[in-house]
Scaffold this motif. Structure first.
Motif, mmCIF file in Angstrom:
data_model
loop_
_atom_site.group_PDB
_atom_site.id
_atom_site.type_symbol
_atom_site.label_atom_id
_atom_site.label_comp_id
_atom_site.label_asym_id
_atom_site.label_seq_id
_atom_site.Cartn_x
_atom_site.Cartn_y
_atom_site.Cartn_z
ATOM 1 N N VAL A 1 -17.405 -0.596 1.582
ATOM 2 C CA VAL A 1 -16.055 -0.028 1.298
ATOM 3 C C VAL A 1 -14.993 -0.644 2.340
ATOM 4 N N MET A 2 -15.513 -0.719 3.627
ATOM 5 C CA MET A 2 -14.490 -1.478 4.676
ATOM 6 C C MET A 2 -14.130 -2.822 4.174
ATOM 7 N N VAL A 3 -15.350 -3.523 4.071
ATOM 8 C CA VAL A 3 -14.727 -5.003 3.865
ATOM 9 C C VAL A 3 -14.065 -5.321 2.728
ATOM 10 N N ALA A 4 -14.385 -4.499 1.414
ATOM 11 C CA ALA A 4 -13.791 -4.845 0.257
ATOM 12 C C ALA A 4 -12.097 -4.584 0.589
ATOM 13 N N HIS A 5 -12.185 -3.247 1.303
ATOM 14 C CA HIS A 5 -10.749 -2.928 1.352
ATOM 15 C C HIS A 5 -9.930 -3.858 2.298
ATOM 16 N N ASN A 6 -10.628 -4.388 3.378
ATOM 17 C CA ASN A 6 -9.685 -5.180 4.066
ATOM 18 C C ASN A 6 -9.711 -6.643 3.722
ATOM 19 N N ALA A 7 -10.379 -7.201 2.835
ATOM 20 C CA ALA A 7 -10.159 -8.460 2.127
ATOM 21 C C ALA A 7 -9.238 -8.236 1.196
ATOM 22 N N ALA A 8 -8.923 -7.112 0.292
ATOM 23 C CA ALA A 8 -8.008 -7.042 -0.573
ATOM 24 C C ALA A 8 -6.727 -6.601 0.257
ATOM 25 N N LEU A 9 -6.737 -6.073 1.261
ATOM 26 C CA LEU A 9 -5.460 -5.955 1.863
ATOM 27 C C LEU A 9 -4.877 -7.360 2.490
ATOM 28 N N LYS A 10 -5.605 -8.090 2.743
ATOM 29 C CA LYS A 10 -5.123 -9.426 3.433
ATOM 30 C C LYS A 10 -4.568 -10.111 2.261
ATOM 31 N N ALA A 11 -5.377 -10.222 0.931
ATOM 32 C CA ALA A 11 -5.085 -11.239 -0.033
ATOM 33 C C ALA A 11 -3.738 -10.425 -0.869
ATOM 34 N N ASP A 12 -3.669 -9.300 -0.888
ATOM 35 C CA ASP A 12 -2.320 -8.856 -1.435
ATOM 36 C C ASP A 12 -1.303 -8.710 -0.603
ATOM 37 N N TRP A 13 -1.390 -8.580 0.706
ATOM 38 C CA TRP A 13 -0.250 -8.804 1.513
ATOM 39 C C TRP A 13 0.442 -10.634 1.342
ATOM 40 N N VAL A 14 -0.439 -11.571 1.459
ATOM 41 C CA VAL A 14 -0.286 -12.704 1.220
ATOM 42 C C VAL A 14 0.324 -13.063 -0.140
ATOM 43 N N ALA A 15 -0.405 -12.484 -1.084
ATOM 44 C CA ALA A 15 -0.073 -12.649 -2.409
ATOM 45 C C ALA A 15 1.253 -12.444 -2.898
ATOM 46 N N GLU A 16 1.892 -11.204 -2.222
ATOM 47 C CA GLU A 16 2.998 -10.534 -2.391
ATOM 48 C C GLU A 16 4.277 -11.606 -2.047
ATOM 49 N N ARG A 17 3.858 -12.108 -0.819
ATOM 50 C CA ARG A 17 4.894 -13.098 -0.425
ATOM 51 C C ARG A 17 4.820 -14.590 -0.878
ATOM 52 N N HIS A 18 3.727 -14.853 -1.584
ATOM 53 C CA HIS A 18 3.657 -16.068 -2.204
ATOM 54 C C HIS A 18 3.020 -15.956 -3.676
ATOM 55 N N PRO A 19 3.744 -15.485 -4.667
ATOM 56 C CA PRO A 19 3.269 -15.057 -5.777
ATOM 57 C C PRO A 19 2.959 -16.452 -6.737
ATOM 58 N N GLU A 20 3.251 -17.444 -6.203
ATOM 59 C CA GLU A 20 2.818 -18.770 -7.202
ATOM 60 C C GLU A 20 1.397 -19.171 -6.802
ATOM 61 N N ALA A 21 0.963 -18.640 -5.671
ATOM 62 C CA ALA A 21 -0.375 -19.275 -5.190
ATOM 63 C C ALA A 21 -1.417 -18.413 -5.319
ATOM 64 N N VAL A 22 -2.590 -18.832 -5.597
ATOM 65 C CA VAL A 22 -3.896 -18.171 -5.568
ATOM 66 C C VAL A 22 -4.361 -17.918 -3.998
ATOM 67 N N VAL A 23 -4.613 -16.697 -3.939
ATOM 68 C CA VAL A 23 -4.832 -16.059 -2.183
ATOM 69 C C VAL A 23 -6.141 -15.548 -2.237
ATOM 70 N N LEU A 24 -7.227 -16.244 -1.226
ATOM 71 C CA LEU A 24 -8.244 -15.833 -0.909
ATOM 72 C C LEU A 24 -8.463 -14.974 0.358
ATOM 73 N N GLY A 25 -8.627 -13.802 0.242
ATOM 74 C CA GLY A 25 -8.870 -12.945 1.447
ATOM 75 C C GLY A 25 -10.446 -12.501 1.818
#
Length: 210
Positions: A64-88
């Motif tokens: 649960v921890m690693v899934a949550h943190n990976a999504a948290l990172k990817a979502d934060w960057v994707a929100e600021r760069h919506p045109e890109a594919v983001v890997l967390g």
């Protein structure tokens, strides 16, 4: 928990039907290890470190921890760069019903190595792929097992003198003088380092980045 059981979840939203072959990819991590591993799959990606507070409660289910943190990172960057594919991505070590994240200092790093000594632990990594523009949401979880040699105090000190471990889950780095401390492993080596290449490639193919 059984190691080397990999899980890749379905996309919650479809990728763009015909994404550009030059679609921008961003790695949401400043980790040099993840950068080097991702470069084995694709060149020309960007790096934007997510400015988030990761969940690191040692009592949390590591999956649960690693899934949550990976999504948290990817979502934060994707929100600021919506045109890109983001890997967390996020990686942690799990032993004896307890999570070992990055040690806060040398004393904690020593304590972690003592706890891992002569025992088998599991390394969990969560992956999250996001694209704000297309609504792409892909996730995966990967686990591997590592068995440590019995570690005497002199060996622990010698290892810590050679390897900077404060930025590494579990207080060790398998790719840096791992022969000193590791007896064996089972599963993906790249997962233990911090970015499972097989599963990352599968996600990038499904997102039509590769």
């Amino acid at each position: 928990m059984s190691a080397t059981q990999n899980h890749i979840g379905p996309s919650q939203s479809p990728c763009l039907p015909h994404p550009s072959p030059r679609q921008r990819l961003i790695l949401a991590s400043a980790s040099p290890r993840r950068r080097e591993l991702l470069a084995q799959l694709i060149s020309g990606f960007d790096i934007v470190a997510a400015e988030v507070t990761e969940h690191e409660d040692p009592a949390t289910d590591p999956r649960v921890m690693v899934a949550h943190n990976a999504a948290l990172k990817a979502d934060w960057v994707a929100e600021r760069h919506p045109e890109a594919v983001v890997l967390g991505a996020d990686t942690t070590v799990f032993i004896g019903e307890r999570v070992l994240n990055k040690p806060a200092g040398a004393a904690e790093a020593r304590a972690m190595l003592r706890e891992l000594s002569g025992r088998t632990h599991t390394v969990f990594t969560g992956l999250a792929l996001r694209c704000g523009q297309s609504g792409l949401r892909l996730e995966a979880r990967v686990s591997s097992e590592v068995t440590f040699k019995p570690l005497e105090e002199a060996l622990i000190e010698a290892y810590l003198a050679k390897v900077h471990t404060l930025d590494k889950a579990g207080g060790y780095s398998i790719q840096e003088h791992g022969e000193m401390i590791v007896a064996s492993r089972r599963g993906s080596l790249s997962n233990i380092i911090g970015l499972p290449l097989e599963e990352t490639k599968e996600l990038l193919v499904r997102a039509r980045v590769l």
